[in-house]
Scaffold this motif. Sequence first.
Motif, PDB file in Angstrom:
ATOM      1  N   THR A 153      -6.055  -4.821   3.944  1.00  0.00           N
ATOM      2  CA  THR A 153      -5.459  -5.203   2.674  1.00  0.00           C
ATOM      3  C   THR A 153      -6.115  -6.464   2.131  1.00  0.00           C
ATOM      4  OG1 THR A 153      -3.756  -6.561   3.687  1.00  0.00           O
ATOM      5  CG2 THR A 153      -3.259  -4.220   3.375  1.00  0.00           C
ATOM      6  N   VAL A 201      -5.991   0.693   6.818  1.00  0.00           N
ATOM      7  CA  VAL A 201      -6.278  -0.096   5.619  1.00  0.00           C
ATOM      8  C   VAL A 201      -6.472  -1.561   5.957  1.00  0.00           C
ATOM      9  CG1 VAL A 201      -5.400  -0.778   3.360  1.00  0.00           C
ATOM     10  CG2 VAL A 201      -4.889   1.505   4.245  1.00  0.00           C
ATOM     11  N   ILE A 247      -5.381  -2.961  -1.701  1.00  0.00           N
ATOM     12  CA  ILE A 247      -6.344  -2.437  -0.738  1.00  0.00           C
ATOM     13  C   ILE A 247      -7.682  -3.155  -0.858  1.00  0.00           C
ATOM     14  CG2 ILE A 247      -7.629  -0.384  -0.027  1.00  0.00           C
ATOM     15  CD1 ILE A 247      -5.262   1.282  -1.121  1.00  0.00           C
ATOM     16  N   VAL A 268       0.853  -1.185   0.000  1.00  0.00           N
ATOM     17  CA  VAL A 268       0.000   0.000   0.000  1.00  0.00           C
ATOM     18  C   VAL A 268       0.887   1.233   0.000  1.00  0.00           C
ATOM     19  CG1 VAL A 268      -1.742   1.314   1.258  1.00  0.00           C
ATOM     20  CG2 VAL A 268      -1.875  -1.190   1.186  1.00  0.00           C
TER      21      VAL A 268
END
Length: 121
Positions: free
Chosen positions: A100, A98, A27, A1
Motif C-alpha cells: 500500500t 498488496v 495501492i 484496498v
Amino acid sequence: VQLVESGGGLVQPGGSLRLSCAASGSIFTINTMGWYRQAPGKQRELVANISRGPVTNYADFVRGRFTIFTDSAWNTVYLRMASLEPEDTAAYYCQAAVLTLERPLFSEDYWGQGTVVTVSS
C-alpha cells in the motif's frame, strides 16, 4: 484496498464463465493476485495465482480448463473457466498481495467478498 469480484452465476456442465476482480484504493503495487474457492462444507483452496513475470500457478484439479490473467495495469485479475463441472460449484474469492501507499515495504493480503459459481443442469 478493496477487491470486488464479478462474473459468477449458474452455468450448465461443460459451460464457461469468466470471473473478474478489480482492485482499488491506496495501492502502491500488487505483486501477486489469485483465485481461491470454497465449496459448502469444505476448506478454502487455491485455484490459481499469478505473479509479476508473469508466473502462473494452477491447482491440479484445474487440468488446463482455467486461465488466470491480469490487465496491463495489474489492477484487475481474471479467471477464465471452461469445461465446468458440478464439482467446480463454490464461492470464488479473489486475493491480492498488496504493497500500500502507507506501507510500501510490507506485503499485505486482501480478499474480495466472493462470487458464487454454480454448475448444474
